[in-house]
Design an enzyme around this catalytic site. Structure first.
Site, PDB file in Angstrom:
ATOM      1  CD  GLN A   1      19.476 -21.830  16.732  1.00 58.15           C
ATOM      2  OE1 GLN A   1      19.345 -20.682  16.358  1.00 58.15           O
ATOM      3  NE2 GLN A   1      20.395 -22.170  17.622  1.00 58.15           N
ATOM      4  N   GLY A   2      16.940 -25.973  15.228  1.00 54.22           N
ATOM      5  CA  GLY A   2      17.470 -27.331  15.248  1.00 54.22           C
ATOM      6  C   GLY A   2      18.941 -27.361  14.881  1.00 54.22           C
TER       7      GLY A   2
ATOM      8  CB  SER B   1      14.695 -22.834  23.385  1.00 54.20           C
ATOM      9  OG  SER B   1      15.900 -22.928  24.100  1.00 54.20           O
TER      10      SER B   1
ATOM     11  CD  GLU C   1      21.955 -17.026  19.074  1.00 58.82           C
ATOM     12  OE1 GLU C   1      21.325 -17.621  19.948  1.00 58.82           O
ATOM     13  OE2 GLU C   1      22.847 -17.568  18.397  1.00 58.82           O
TER      14      GLU C   1
ATOM     15  CB  SER D   1      30.655 -24.461  25.992  1.00 59.33           C
ATOM     16  OG  SER D   1      31.733 -24.760  25.109  1.00 59.33           O
TER      17      SER D   1
END
Length: 400
Positions: free
Chosen positions: A136-137, A172, A254, A380
């Site tokens: 995933q970019g 990742s 997700e 975050s």
């Protein structure tokens, strides 16, 4: 929601358990790969886990939750309850951590929702066979949780393709991936969430794509930097300029059954921490005992919350952010407990270690170090609280 397991689900459980046990236990062909991989341990058994992905594909275990007719892309179809059953048995038999989960759980549902039929026919079957891996970019050095601030640019060529230039970070599985879905700015001069497109980029482009691993406190390199210098992309999902809509749709996808898979892994980690506590001199400490009981109760709460959100009903725009806040904080506290229950022994390495050797970490130490990142990556805590405040509670937006 009545989330019971009936006779059909238990029959499905037996099939799943038998299939997994035949391959992962005793003299099974993948017994050597059982338990390999996962957060903090993605360096383990890369080749074996990639072959395991193909084994899952050959048996039709990839794509159980895709919203497509069974067999349309080579996958079998399972009900929501059966998907939970599969996840439970997968975790209980310590099957290898998946290297294809980004393609299965993020890319595929996104293509089913926003992609063309040609894109689905091209990309979904190799994912279902376990043959093509994805990364995933999204995040960039100056646009991590603030995804709308990305600077990676993509320019359309005369041939109708795109040339992508920029940098992605915290990617990742970038070293293992065959493809990357990239959020890039295709409209020069556009700002924030305008002018973005969702591009599919092949990773095998020497001289145009460079992947650099990021070494972490744990000594491992789960994450990577990806540098794109005129990388070629031929596919755009959802139409040029609609990248923000597609990206937000993907982030909503997700959180799903994969959340329950994650929690089953958490339960196994908690069990090991409790075992270490009972075998340690700290087992008489009432404060640690209370903290462990709280961890158990919070994990049960997260499970029921996940089942509730999977059960349908009105869409809750804050659910993904609540889930991320819950599991990120919980897992970091578990890492702290993993070393606390062992007392001073948790700060030491093996007795035969010498400074000339790489410093070896045991499971508890690696868990402690890796989980420091849990409240940062994937969005975050600060950003998740802002989303809840602004989109759910209607509070004033934070000044930019």
């Amino acid at each position: 929601m009545d989330f019971g397991f009936g006779a059909e689900e238990e029959q499905f459980r037996r099939r799943a358990r038998d299939w997994l046990a035949e391959r992962l236990t005793g003299g099974g062909p993948y017994a050597h790969a059982a338990g390999l991989g996962g957060p903090g341990s993605e360096h383990e058994g890369g080749g074996a886990r990639r072959e395991w992905e193909r084994e899952l594909g050959r048996a039709g275990w990839i794509g159980l939750g895709w919203q497509a007719p069974e067999g349309a892309y080579g996958q079998r179809r399972a009900s929501l309850t059966q998907q939970v059953v599969w996840a439970e048995e997968y975790a209980r038999l310590r099957a290898p951590a998946r290297v294809g989960h980004i393609g299965e759980n993020l890319l595929a549902p996104t293509l089913l929702a926003y992609g063309s039929q040609e894109q689905r026919s091209r990309f979904l079957p190799p994912v279902a066979r376990g043959e093509e891996l994805w990364c995933q970019g999204y995040s960039e050095p100056d646009a991590g949780s603030d995804l709308a601030g990305i600077r990676t640019a993509a320019r359309r060529t005369a041939a109708g393709t795109y040339r992508v230039t920029g940098q992605k970070i915290w990617t990742s599985l970038a070293r293992e991936a065959d493809w990357c879905f990239v959020l890039a700015r295709t409209e020069p001069g556009s700002r924030r969430h305008h002018g973005l497109s969702f591009l599919l980029v092949p990773m095998d482009q020497p001289g145009r794509i460079e992947v650099r691993p990021i070494r972490q406190m744990s000594g491992t390199s789960e994450f990577n930097e990806v540098f794109l210098d005129g990388a070629v992309a031929e596919e755009v999902v959802g139409g040029e300029g609609n990248g923000w809509t597609v990206a937000m749709g993907l982030l909503a996808l997700e959180r799903g059954v994969s959340t329950l898979v994650q929690q089953i892994g958490f339960a196994a980690e908690l069990e090991r921490v409790v075992g270490a506590f009972l075998a340690s001199p700290t087992s008489a400490d009432p404060v640690l005992r209370e903290r462990l009981v709280r961890q158990w109760a919070e994990l049960r709460t997260m499970r029921w919350n996940a089942l509730r959100t999977l059960g349908g009903g009105p869409e809750d725009p804050g659910a993904p952010s609540v889930a991320k806040l819950l599991w990120g904080g919980w897992h970091r506290r578990l890492g702290e407990l993993a070393v606390a229950v062992r007392g001073a022994a948790a700060t030491a390495g093996p007795r035969d270690w010498t400074p000339q050797d790489p410093y070896p970490l045991d499971e508890a130490q690696r868990l402690f170090l890796f989980t420091r990142a849990d409240t940062i990556y994937g969005g975050s805590d600060e950003i998740q609280r802002n989303i809840i405040a602004e989109r759910v509670l209607g509070l004033p937006k934070e000044p930019r």
